[in-house]
Design a protein around this motif. Structure first.
Motif, PDB file in Angstrom:
ATOM      1  N   GLU A  29       0.856  -1.180   0.000  1.00  0.00           N
ATOM      2  CA  GLU A  29       0.000   0.000   0.000  1.00  0.00           C
ATOM      3  C   GLU A  29       0.892   1.229   0.000  1.00  0.00           C
ATOM      4  N   LEU A  30       0.640   2.114  -0.941  1.00  0.00           N
ATOM      5  CA  LEU A  30       1.366   3.382  -0.975  1.00  0.00           C
ATOM      6  C   LEU A  30       0.853   4.253   0.160  1.00  0.00           C
ATOM      7  N   LEU A  31       1.759   4.645   1.059  1.00  0.00           N
ATOM      8  CA  LEU A  31       1.390   5.500   2.182  1.00  0.00           C
ATOM      9  C   LEU A  31       1.763   6.951   1.949  1.00  0.00           C
ATOM     10  N   HIS A  32       2.881   7.172   1.215  1.00  0.00           N
ATOM     11  CA  HIS A  32       3.391   8.538   1.061  1.00  0.00           C
ATOM     12  C   HIS A  32       4.321   8.604  -0.142  1.00  0.00           C
ATOM     13  N   ASP A  33       4.215   9.673  -0.895  1.00  0.00           N
ATOM     14  CA  ASP A  33       5.152   9.938  -1.987  1.00  0.00           C
ATOM     15  C   ASP A  33       5.274  11.452  -2.107  1.00  0.00           C
ATOM     16  N   ASP A  34       6.434  11.982  -1.682  1.00  0.00           N
ATOM     17  CA  ASP A  34       6.623  13.435  -1.729  1.00  0.00           C
ATOM     18  C   ASP A  34       7.469  13.872  -2.921  1.00  0.00           C
ATOM     19  N   GLY A  35       7.681  12.937  -3.862  1.00  0.00           N
ATOM     20  CA  GLY A  35       8.487  13.254  -5.031  1.00  0.00           C
ATOM     21  C   GLY A  35       9.929  12.792  -4.881  1.00  0.00           C
ATOM     22  N   SER A  36      10.366  12.610  -3.645  1.00  0.00           N
ATOM     23  CA  SER A  36      11.713  12.098  -3.364  1.00  0.00           C
ATOM     24  C   SER A  36      11.626  10.763  -2.627  1.00  0.00           C
ATOM     25  N   ARG A  37      10.935  10.756  -1.476  1.00  0.00           N
ATOM     26  CA  ARG A  37      10.797   9.529  -0.677  1.00  0.00           C
ATOM     27  C   ARG A  37       9.423   8.921  -0.897  1.00  0.00           C
ATOM     28  N   ILE A  38       9.429   7.612  -1.098  1.00  0.00           N
ATOM     29  CA  ILE A  38       8.202   6.850  -1.299  1.00  0.00           C
ATOM     30  C   ILE A  38       8.100   5.869  -0.133  1.00  0.00           C
ATOM     31  N   THR A  39       6.954   5.837   0.539  1.00  0.00           N
ATOM     32  CA  THR A  39       6.763   4.928   1.659  1.00  0.00           C
ATOM     33  C   THR A  39       5.591   4.015   1.351  1.00  0.00           C
ATOM     34  N   ASP A  61       4.494 -10.577   9.891  1.00  0.00           N
ATOM     35  CA  ASP A  61       5.349  -9.397  10.010  1.00  0.00           C
ATOM     36  C   ASP A  61       4.891  -8.334   9.024  1.00  0.00           C
ATOM     37  N   VAL A  62       5.022  -7.076   9.446  1.00  0.00           N
ATOM     38  CA  VAL A  62       4.634  -5.949   8.610  1.00  0.00           C
ATOM     39  C   VAL A  62       5.858  -5.067   8.376  1.00  0.00           C
ATOM     40  N   PHE A  63       6.096  -4.745   7.127  1.00  0.00           N
ATOM     41  CA  PHE A  63       7.232  -3.924   6.710  1.00  0.00           C
ATOM     42  C   PHE A  63       6.721  -2.562   6.249  1.00  0.00           C
ATOM     43  N   THR A  64       7.222  -1.508   6.869  1.00  0.00           N
ATOM     44  CA  THR A  64       6.994  -0.157   6.369  1.00  0.00           C
ATOM     45  C   THR A  64       8.290   0.224   5.674  1.00  0.00           C
ATOM     46  N   GLU A  65       8.218   0.358   4.361  1.00  0.00           N
ATOM     47  CA  GLU A  65       9.411   0.463   3.516  1.00  0.00           C
ATOM     48  C   GLU A  65       9.545   1.870   2.944  1.00  0.00           C
ATOM     49  N   HIS A  66      10.747   2.412   3.096  1.00  0.00           N
ATOM     50  CA  HIS A  66      11.042   3.761   2.614  1.00  0.00           C
ATOM     51  C   HIS A  66      12.066   3.667   1.485  1.00  0.00           C
ATOM     52  N   TYR A  67      11.702   4.217   0.334  1.00  0.00           N
ATOM     53  CA  TYR A  67      12.564   4.225  -0.849  1.00  0.00           C
ATOM     54  C   TYR A  67      12.767   5.673  -1.265  1.00  0.00           C
ATOM     55  N   TRP A  68      13.896   5.923  -1.907  1.00  0.00           N
ATOM     56  CA  TRP A  68      14.179   7.277  -2.374  1.00  0.00           C
ATOM     57  C   TRP A  68      14.507   7.258  -3.861  1.00  0.00           C
ATOM     58  N   ARG A  69      14.086   8.300  -4.547  1.00  0.00           N
ATOM     59  CA  ARG A  69      14.418   8.471  -5.963  1.00  0.00           C
ATOM     60  C   ARG A  69      15.825   9.047  -6.140  1.00  0.00           C
ATOM     61  N   ASP A  70      16.419   9.563  -5.047  1.00  0.00           N
ATOM     62  CA  ASP A  70      17.717  10.232  -5.144  1.00  0.00           C
ATOM     63  C   ASP A  70      18.760   9.676  -4.171  1.00  0.00           C
ATOM     64  N   ARG A  71      18.500   8.513  -3.588  1.00  0.00           N
ATOM     65  CA  ARG A  71      19.459   7.878  -2.675  1.00  0.00           C
ATOM     66  C   ARG A  71      19.639   6.414  -3.057  1.00  0.00           C
ATOM     67  N   TRP A  72      20.761   5.869  -2.659  1.00  0.00           N
ATOM     68  CA  TRP A  72      21.138   4.511  -3.051  1.00  0.00           C
ATOM     69  C   TRP A  72      20.824   3.489  -1.974  1.00  0.00           C
ATOM     70  N   TYR A  73      19.675   3.640  -1.310  1.00  0.00           N
ATOM     71  CA  TYR A  73      19.275   2.659  -0.308  1.00  0.00           C
ATOM     72  C   TYR A  73      17.774   2.711  -0.068  1.00  0.00           C
ATOM     73  N   ALA A  74      17.292   1.665   0.600  1.00  0.00           N
ATOM     74  CA  ALA A  74      15.915   1.568   1.071  1.00  0.00           C
ATOM     75  C   ALA A  74      15.981   1.134   2.531  1.00  0.00           C
ATOM     76  N   VAL A  75      15.105   1.692   3.361  1.00  0.00           N
ATOM     77  CA  VAL A  75      15.063   1.352   4.777  1.00  0.00           C
ATOM     78  C   VAL A  75      13.695   0.754   5.073  1.00  0.00           C
ATOM     79  N   LYS A  76      13.714  -0.454   5.643  1.00  0.00           N
ATOM     80  CA  LYS A  76      12.470  -1.182   5.909  1.00  0.00           C
ATOM     81  C   LYS A  76      12.320  -1.419   7.408  1.00  0.00           C
ATOM     82  N   GLU A  77      11.311  -0.780   7.987  1.00  0.00           N
ATOM     83  CA  GLU A  77      10.999  -0.995   9.396  1.00  0.00           C
ATOM     84  C   GLU A  77      10.210  -2.291   9.502  1.00  0.00           C
ATOM     85  N   VAL A  78      10.648  -3.183  10.398  1.00  0.00           N
ATOM     86  CA  VAL A  78      10.027  -4.502  10.510  1.00  0.00           C
ATOM     87  C   VAL A  78       9.353  -4.630  11.877  1.00  0.00           C
TER      88      VAL A  78
END
Length: 166
Positions: A29-39, A61-78
């Motif tokens: 489920e898309l929670l947030h997209d501010d043009g840079s970070r997508i959650t 388990d539920v993953f809240t996943e943060h991706y960026w259009r301008d960074r080389w990583y993704a952070v997933k809260e578990v």
């Protein structure tokens, strides 16, 4: 675009690509997209339980996943099915792209784990990264990946890690 409730969360497929092939595709489920970070939020998409020794990912388990259009990583809260924080699993990736309802991310093998209490920060899969041949095929991408891992490790060990997610 920002979505903050179940009524406004939009369906999206997360597509993880590795070595030019789709490694896994799962609904989120898309929670947030501010043009840079997508959650996005997604249930554990693996088969059964995956025990890494330092954490177990399992059904519920539920993953809240943060991706960026301008960074080389993704952070997933578990979190477990009761909502207790297990920690953060971080993938080193090329910057994310969105195409329609697909969030596409290329996994570059390197990973980082940070425990819920912040006491354990582990660099993972450096052997896979070395064996991938990325350093010889695309030295700039390999350098960006290593730099991203170093940055995340510093933040995870006492920097402003959780500020990344807000």
């Amino acid at each position: 675009m920002s979505a903050n409730s179940a009524e406004t969360a939009a369906p999206m497929d997360v597509v993880l690509v590795k070595a030019g092939r789709t490694k896994i595709r799962y609904p989120a489920e898309l929670l947030h997209d501010d043009g840079s970070r997508i959650t996005v939020r997604a249930a554990w998409a693996g088969e059964g339980v995956r025990d890494f020794g330092f954490v177990r990912f399992e059904p519920g388990d539920v993953f809240t996943e943060h991706y960026w259009r301008d960074r080389w990583y993704a952070v997933k809260e578990v979190r477990d099915k009761q909502g207790r924080l297990k920690g953060w699993y971080c993938d080193i990736t090329r910057p994310a792209t969105v195409s329609g309802s697909e969030l596409v991310v290329e996994d570059l093998d390197l990973d980082l784990w940070r425990s819920a209490d912040g006491t354990a920060v582990l660099r993972l899969d450096e052997d896979e990264f070395a064996a991938s041949g990325l350093a010889s095929r695309d030295p700039e991408a390999a350098a960006a990946a290593l730099s991203a891992l170093d940055e995340l490790e510093l933040l995870a060990k006492g920097g402003n890690f959780e500020a990344l997610l807000h």
